[in-house]
Design an enzyme around this catalytic site. Sequence first.
Site, short mmCIF file in Angstrom:
data_model
loop_
_atom_site.label_atom_id
_atom_site.label_comp_id
_atom_site.label_asym_id
_atom_site.label_seq_id
_atom_site.Cartn_x
_atom_site.Cartn_y
_atom_site.Cartn_z
N ARG A 194 0.83 -1.21 0.00
CA ARG A 194 0.00 0.00 0.00
C ARG A 194 0.86 1.26 0.00
O ARG A 194 0.51 2.27 -0.62
CB ARG A 194 -0.92 -0.02 1.22
N HIS A 237 0.58 4.57 -2.58
CA HIS A 237 0.39 5.95 -2.14
C HIS A 237 1.58 6.83 -2.49
O HIS A 237 1.42 8.04 -2.66
CB HIS A 237 0.13 5.99 -0.63
N ASN A 275 -3.17 9.82 4.37
CA ASN A 275 -2.06 8.88 4.56
C ASN A 275 -1.89 8.48 6.02
O ASN A 275 -0.90 7.82 6.37
CB ASN A 275 -0.76 9.50 4.05
N HIS A 319 -5.48 -6.12 -2.97
CA HIS A 319 -6.38 -6.27 -1.82
C HIS A 319 -6.53 -7.72 -1.39
O HIS A 319 -7.32 -8.03 -0.50
CB HIS A 319 -7.76 -5.69 -2.15
#
Length: 327
Positions: A68, A72, A97, A195
């Site tokens: 992840r 980001h 974040n 995911h």
Amino acid sequence: MASTVASYRINYTSLVNLLLFLSSLLTASSDLSFNFYAGSCPVAEFLVRNTVRSASSSDPTIPGKLLRLLFHDCFVQGCDASVLIQGNGTERSDPGNASLGGFSVIERAKNAIEVFCPATVSCADIVALAARDAVEAAGGPVVEIPTGRRDGKVSVAADVRPNIIDTDFSLDKMIDAFSSKGLSIQDLVVLSGAHTIGASHCNAFDGRFKRDSKGNLQLIDASLDNSYAETLMNQCSSSSSLTVSNDPETSSRFDNQYYRNLEAHKGLFQTDSALMEDDRTRKMVEDLASDEESFFERWRESFVKLSMVGVKFGEDGEVRRSCSSVN
């Protein structure tokens, strides 16, 4: 014997296609190369992989956090480790974040590398390598990625919200967001497979429920399986800050279960369910759900593309001494 030979040919063809694909990407970004640190820091990739495996063995949530973190980072200012910079007004300080993790793993890898190769390996490369190794540590495919990224010198909180994908985005909004980064609709479907590991706070999908006058959660999203929704409501009833696994079946293993979950209407986020509900993506979901090797093959391609979004070279970047601050 015939089936074995056929299988070999299929794998060989896939390998050739992947190499041709990677070659075309490298031509477009000639400053990146495989084994970029072969001469300057030959232990770099080993140290990152060892750090990730050690951290993952003691904390099974680490692979999901590292993966992840790359998303980001790359979606804001490109893959330049700008998300790691600490301070008021930085990307890391933005509420979008706030739930990111894995920073300490990156720092440990950086510190280990600095002992052997001071001021040589960028934090941007470490973030990309760590995400790559996190997938492998969770049972996913081995991926070769080029290195040579430079670290960004700018990190602004205001850049975060316009670039990251909210969990309630429509498919059109997701396609637009991925397209703006040079990623296709197939990349969107394949990279959503991230995911299959990790966990999320209840408030990331609470738009699928509402609270009645007694404070009890009720399902309002008809696209979600009722039994799965009941499980989520039980898990999240006491607090929206609690976390649940992204994949209710094999939460710590990187596999294609995510797509089978979507077929069963058990996608955690609205953005997950949207992939199964739209004709543009449904067939891709079904194909990936039925063939894990196909998912792994496509993951290799899409992951490399993600890791090369907006990379910086030369004077546009630097090699930070500490990943949490510019030089």
